[in-house]
Every structure is written in C-alpha cells, then in structure tokens.
Design a protein around this motif. Structure first.
Motif, PDB file in Angstrom:
ATOM      1  N   SER A  39      -2.047   3.661  -6.079  1.00  0.00           N
ATOM      2  CA  SER A  39      -2.439   3.316  -4.714  1.00  0.00           C
ATOM      3  C   SER A  39      -1.723   2.066  -4.232  1.00  0.00           C
ATOM      4  O   SER A  39      -1.570   1.855  -3.032  1.00  0.00           O
ATOM      5  CB  SER A  39      -3.952   3.107  -4.650  1.00  0.00           C
ATOM      6  N   VAL A  79       2.144  15.444   1.770  1.00  0.00           N
ATOM      7  CA  VAL A  79       2.164  14.155   1.089  1.00  0.00           C
ATOM      8  C   VAL A  79       0.909  14.011   0.237  1.00  0.00           C
ATOM      9  O   VAL A  79      -0.195  14.330   0.688  1.00  0.00           O
ATOM     10  CB  VAL A  79       2.245  12.985   2.093  1.00  0.00           C
ATOM     11  N   SER A  80       1.106  13.526  -0.984  1.00  0.00           N
ATOM     12  CA  SER A  80      -0.025  13.261  -1.869  1.00  0.00           C
ATOM     13  C   SER A  80       0.305  12.051  -2.730  1.00  0.00           C
ATOM     14  O   SER A  80       1.396  11.974  -3.319  1.00  0.00           O
ATOM     15  CB  SER A  80      -0.313  14.481  -2.749  1.00  0.00           C
ATOM     16  N   VAL A  81      -0.617  11.100  -2.802  1.00  0.00           N
ATOM     17  CA  VAL A  81      -0.445   9.872  -3.578  1.00  0.00           C
ATOM     18  C   VAL A  81      -1.513   9.816  -4.655  1.00  0.00           C
ATOM     19  O   VAL A  81      -2.708   9.939  -4.352  1.00  0.00           O
ATOM     20  CB  VAL A  81      -0.516   8.618  -2.682  1.00  0.00           C
ATOM     21  N   ASP A 113       0.862  -1.176   0.000  1.00  0.00           N
ATOM     22  CA  ASP A 113       0.000   0.000   0.000  1.00  0.00           C
ATOM     23  C   ASP A 113       0.893   1.219   0.000  1.00  0.00           C
ATOM     24  O   ASP A 113       1.689   1.429   0.939  1.00  0.00           O
ATOM     25  CB  ASP A 113      -0.908  -0.007   1.230  1.00  0.00           C
ATOM     26  N   THR A 114       0.798   2.049  -1.022  1.00  0.00           N
ATOM     27  CA  THR A 114       1.718   3.166  -1.187  1.00  0.00           C
ATOM     28  C   THR A 114       1.604   4.160  -0.036  1.00  0.00           C
ATOM     29  O   THR A 114       2.611   4.626   0.510  1.00  0.00           O
ATOM     30  CB  THR A 114       1.457   3.874  -2.525  1.00  0.00           C
ATOM     31  N   SER A 115       0.411   4.505   0.329  1.00  0.00           N
ATOM     32  CA  SER A 115       0.217   5.484   1.412  1.00  0.00           C
ATOM     33  C   SER A 115       0.784   4.963   2.722  1.00  0.00           C
ATOM     34  O   SER A 115       1.459   5.696   3.460  1.00  0.00           O
ATOM     35  CB  SER A 115      -1.271   5.820   1.562  1.00  0.00           C
ATOM     36  N   ALA A 116       0.509   3.685   3.053  1.00  0.00           N
ATOM     37  CA  ALA A 116       1.016   3.109   4.292  1.00  0.00           C
ATOM     38  C   ALA A 116       2.539   3.033   4.276  1.00  0.00           C
ATOM     39  O   ALA A 116       3.206   3.274   5.289  1.00  0.00           O
ATOM     40  CB  ALA A 116       0.425   1.716   4.500  1.00  0.00           C
ATOM     41  N   LEU A 125       4.609   5.044   2.663  1.00  0.00           N
ATOM     42  CA  LEU A 125       5.135   6.383   2.889  1.00  0.00           C
ATOM     43  C   LEU A 125       4.955   6.815   4.343  1.00  0.00           C
ATOM     44  O   LEU A 125       5.836   7.458   4.921  1.00  0.00           O
ATOM     45  CB  LEU A 125       4.435   7.377   1.958  1.00  0.00           C
ATOM     46  N   SER A 126       3.831   6.458   4.950  1.00  0.00           N
ATOM     47  CA  SER A 126       3.580   6.827   6.347  1.00  0.00           C
ATOM     48  C   SER A 126       4.614   6.208   7.270  1.00  0.00           C
ATOM     49  O   SER A 126       5.159   6.875   8.156  1.00  0.00           O
ATOM     50  CB  SER A 126       2.166   6.386   6.748  1.00  0.00           C
ATOM     51  N   ARG A 150       5.484  13.330  -3.302  1.00  0.00           N
ATOM     52  CA  ARG A 150       4.484  13.014  -4.315  1.00  0.00           C
ATOM     53  C   ARG A 150       4.749  11.604  -4.848  1.00  0.00           C
ATOM     54  O   ARG A 150       5.897  11.215  -5.062  1.00  0.00           O
ATOM     55  CB  ARG A 150       4.541  14.019  -5.474  1.00  0.00           C
TER      56      ARG A 150
END
Length: 575
Positions: free
Chosen positions: A432, A425-427, A399-402, A404-405, A465
């Motif tokens: 995704s 941050v923006s995905v 999961d890209t957002s997770a 990066l988090s 990004r």
C-alpha cells in the motif's frame, strides 16, 4: 687466483706461507684437501705403526735396542695420533668453509714424521752394511711413495714428508761413499724430485676439476638467478612430466598445481581462474623434456577488450545518432508543420476566412502539437541528465494507489483516452506504500502505461498489478494485449532512439527514449525494468524495486493473499 701466487702449484711456492681465509676456488681446494687428509688418517697411522715395527725388527741385529726404541716410539705416537684424529673427525659433517689451520697442522705433522723416518739411516745404521742401508732406504722410499699416492693432490703435505725423509739419506749416502752410495744418493734425489713433481701435477688436476665445478656452479647460480628474476613463469619438465625447475613467478601463478601443456605447441593464450591472461610457449628438449614459459598478457588483453568495447560503443553511438536523426526528423517536423501551418492560417495575412470554431480547432491542434513537442524535448533533456548521472534521487513515502492513479490519468490524457474504465488496476495490501523517488516513479509509470495504451488491442483493458514477488521485493507490472515484441528485439527496445518500426509512416510515434529512461531511472533506485512478451499475445513491463522500497503504512498489512499467484493473470500468458 693467479697461478704464480698459488701456494701449492710450484716448487718454490710449496715452502711459502699458506694464506689464511682463502676464498673462491682456493677455498674449495682446501676443503677437498682437508677431507682427503681426514679420510686417510687411519691408513697412514696404521702404515706408520706397522712399517715402523718392521723396520725396527729388521734393525734388531744391527742397532742397539735403545736407539731402535728412541726411533720407533715417536712413530708409534704419531701413528696413534693419526688414528685418534681420524676417529675424532670421521663423523663430523663436512665444513662449508676451511680456514687452513688443519692443513697447516697436517704440514707440521708430515714434516715431523718425515724427519723421524729420514733419521732411520742414522739411528738404525748399526754395522753400516750396504745391504742393511739399502733395506732402510727402500723402506724410506716406499713410505714416501705411499704417502704421495694417498695425498698426491696435497703437495704441501707430501713434499714436507718426502723431502725430510729422502733428502738426508741421499746426502748421507753421497758423503759416506761405498759401492752403492752414489747410486743410492742419485736415485734418492731423482725419486724425491719425481714424487714432488707428481704431487704438484695431481694438485693441478684437482685445481682444474674444482675450478670447472666452481665455474659450473657459478654459471648455474647465475642462470638460476636469471630464471628466478624473470617476469615470465618458467618451468622445466623431464621426459616423465616431472617438474625439475620452476621460478617464483611460476609458483605464484600455479601454486602446487601443474598447468596443462603439449610439447612443441605454438604460443597460445591461457586464462587463469584469477582472471589473469597468460601466453604459453612450450619447447621440447633433446632428451624428451619440455620447457614451458608463461608470459603475462593481461594488460594486452585488457587493452584489447577496451579497444573492442570502444569500437562497439562507437558503432552504437553512430547507430544511436542515425536513429536519433531518423526519429527526431519525423517526430519534430510533423507537430512543427502543424503549428506553423495552422498559425499561418490564423494570422491576418490568410485569404481564408476562419470561423470562431475553426480558430478554436486550430488553436487546439497547435496546443496539442506544442505539448507533443514539449514531451519529446523533456524526454531528451531527462535522458541527457540520466546519462550524465545528474538526476537526483530522493526517496519519500508514497501511496501506491494514488501514484498509479496519477500516472494513469496523465498517460490517458497524452493518448486521448481519458476513461479510467480502460484499465484493470489492483494493488496488494502488502504494497500500500512505497518508499521511492516520486518524480522518477511517476516518469517510469507514465511511460509504461503510455506504451501499454499505445500498443494495446482495441477493446482490451490495460492490466496493472502492484505487489511483492516470491523474494519479498516490490514490483509493478503493466500488461497490454497488443501484437507483442519478438524475442530478438526485447533488449534492443531499451536502446536510446530505437524504434521497432523504423518506417517514417509507422503507426505509433515516439522518440524511442521511453523505455531507455525507465530502465535508467529504475537502476538509479537500485531496481530494474524488464519486458516479457510473446508475439500475438501481448507484453508485460515489470518495474522491480529492492525490498528497501517497501513503505511503512500506519496499519501494517497482514493480507494472506499469495502475491505470486495473484500476479499470474497479468503475466501467465506471456511468461
């Protein structure tokens, strides 16, 4: 072939048996003789017919018609045969090999014709007047001289005709007697010897010429074979720059083209389109031509490149070692001194009384210093694994957002910035999910985010990004607004242990392995890490991955946002 065994070079050898299947020089001589006989068959046939007719007419008042016809008919037949033989062979190609059978037949024909002409003194003697006999003898001598002049280099043929034609009349005149008998006989024998000797000399000249040509041809063949077998490309050009001679190696390397050259130039290296290196040497000839030789020096050039590369690697290794010692002596000593100093204060041997708050503070410092040391040691271990290509890569769906988090949280903790409000941050919906190695991705992102936090200007947010570029390949860009990197140092920062600020009191620490590890790990996943930076504006680190790294979400994104335009705010100012 030895001269004593030559079947035509001595009087004794003239009457020996002609060898079959000659070779070498003798083969070429027989070929020349056969061509000469064929070319002269027409002339000899016409001469025999018309001269025989003249003799027959002259003898009409001295000899019976029956004897004249009996003598002339064989000459007429033989003359016609010679003309037909010429007509049969004149359009045929010249034979490459000669067996000698044609020449043996020509010898037999010459002997037969000589006997017929030699019998003229007996068949046409008539009243035996000296005048008539002298006329016949002169006609016989003229026929012998004429044949010898046409077929001089073929003494085996001329000698048979001359001997059969002149010897009988000379002997007969010697026996008959008379006012001119002895003179005619003596002249006949001398003339016979002179004609045969002259024919032998003509043969020797032909043999010398053929032997010279044969040797020259053999020498040219040996030279051509040597040139053709050479490992170098050989070419010979005339004064008009036309190619005269080229060996197989030249044709292989240059095909139908012609290499550029300057007559008299020194040896110069030449690189072909195929990647082959040649050394070209050109020498001018006395008549304005040029000899061009190309020698393959690809192996030497390869070795030269290898030596240069080895030297470069040795210099880089020495520089890397110096950077390593310089960097690590600072990065390891400082936290180790903190650990040793605070731990000594916390032991019972210290005379300074510590409060619980002091102990807690010192323990926190020791823990932070240990964590700092562990991070550096992990960097070195990971770098050694990547350098030895022992870092395993296993792609999984992420999961890209997770991702990066997690990376932001860990990086912020390392740099004592736990607030996530310092990040923008923006995905993209199109990215995704990622299909990549989780450990490698986290390590790359942690290093990139850590660098952005470390070098970002106060009060500015780190911009992150994630999306797809114009070619549909996934990327993650991390942007800071720090002092930036000079263009001359953009690639150097990817070298192991390199520090843009190499002073011991530099503002920012680190081993100099972060970006090196990022690029190595990205390339293990068929991607790359590049930097875009402007001094005084900031730096953008971009992790690019292959299209195969796009994950497969349960709901395929259909967002219509333009990722190329969307990434602009993060990178437009430093592109």
């Amino acid at each position: 072939m030895q001269s004593t065994r030559d079947p035509s070079e001595t009087v004794v050898a003239l009457f020996g048996r002609m060898p079959k299947n000659p070779t070498g020089v003798q083969q070429d001589i027989y070929g020349q003789q056969q061509v000469m006989v064929i070319k002269n068959q027409l002339a000899m046939g016409l001469i025999n017919i018309f001269n025989g007719l003249l003799v027959a007419v002259g003898a009409y008042s001295h000899a019976p018609m029956q004897q004249i016809l009996l003598w002339y008919i064989p000459i007429l037949v033989m003359g016609l045969i010679q003309i037909l033989s010429w007509a049969s062979f004149r359009n045929k190609p010249r034979p490459t090999t000669v067996s000698g059978s044609y020449l043996r037949k020509a010898e037999l024909a010459a002997l037969t014709m000589g006997i017929v002409w030699g019998s003229a003194s007996l068949m046409l003697s008539g009243n035996n007047t000296d005048t008539h006999l002298l006329f016949v003898w002169m006609m016989q001598a003229g026929m012998a001289a004429g044949l010898t002049s046409m077929l001089g280099p073929a003494p085996r043929i001329t000698s048979r005709f001359v001997f059969a034609c002149l010897f009988p009349v000379s002997v007969m005149n010697f026996i008959r007697g008379g006012d001119y008998a002895l003179t005619i006989a003596s002249l006949g024998i001398v003339f016979l010897a002179v004609l045969i000797h002259g024919s032998i000399n003509s043969y020797r000249q032909l043999k010398s010429i053929v032997a010279t040509i044969h040797e020259s041809k053999s020498a040219r063949e040996r030279l051509a074979d040597a040139i053709e077998s050479s490992n170098d490309a050989f070419a010979f050009y005339d004064a008009d720059d036309e190619l005269l001679i080229a060996n197989a190696r030249h044709r292989d390397w240059f095909g139908g083209g012609q290499p550029e050259y300057n007559a008299g130039e020194e040896s110069i290296p030449v690189l072909l389109d195929s990647g082959r290196w040649l050394m070209r040497s050109t020498r001018s000839t006395g008549k304005g031509g040029a000899v061009v030789v190309h020698t393959d020096i690809t192996a030497l050039k390869t070795r030269e490149r290898e030596l240069i590369e080895a030297q470069r690697e040795a210099v880089e290794a020495d520089e890397s070692k110096s950077r390593f010692l310089s960097t690590m002596s600072h990065e390891l000593r400082t936290p180790m001194n903190i650990i040793l100093g605070f731990s000594k204060l916390m032991t019972g041997e210290s005379k300074i009384a510590l409060s619980p708050d002091d102990v807690r503070e010192y323990a926190d410092n020791i823990h932070a210093s240990g964590t700092h040391l562990l991070k550096h040691i992990n960097d070195i271990i990971d770098y050694s694994k990547v350098g030895l290509e022992r870092m395993p890569v296993h792609a999984v769906d992420l999961d890209t957002s997770a991702l990066l988090s997690d990376a932001i949280t860990l990086a912020a903790g390392f740099e004592d910035k736990a607030s996530l409000e310092d990040f923008d941050v923006s995905v993209s919906a199109k990215l995704s999910k990622l299909h990549a190695d989780e450990t490698a991705m986290k390590r790359i992102l942690i290093n990139l985010v850590t660098n952005a936090i470390r070098f970002n200007a106060p009060g500015k947010k780190v911009v992150i990004r994630a999306g797809l570029d114009a070619q549909g390949a996934p990327f993650i860009a991390v942007r800071d607004f720090g002092s930036g990197i000079p263009e001359s140092k953009i690639e150097k920062v990817f070298e192991a242990f390199y520090q843009a600020d190499s002073n011991l009191d530099r503002e920012h620490g680190g081993t100099g392995l972060g970006l090196t590890l990022c690029r190595h790990l990205a390339r293990l996943m068929s991607g790359d890490v590049i930097l875009k930076s402007r001094v005084g504006v900031g730096t953008t680190a971009i992790l690019s991955l292959p299209p195969s790294a796009i994950g497969r979400p349960t709901d395929r994104a259909t967002a219509s946002d333009d990722d190329e335009e969307w990434i602009g705010p993060a990178d437009r100012d430093v592109a």
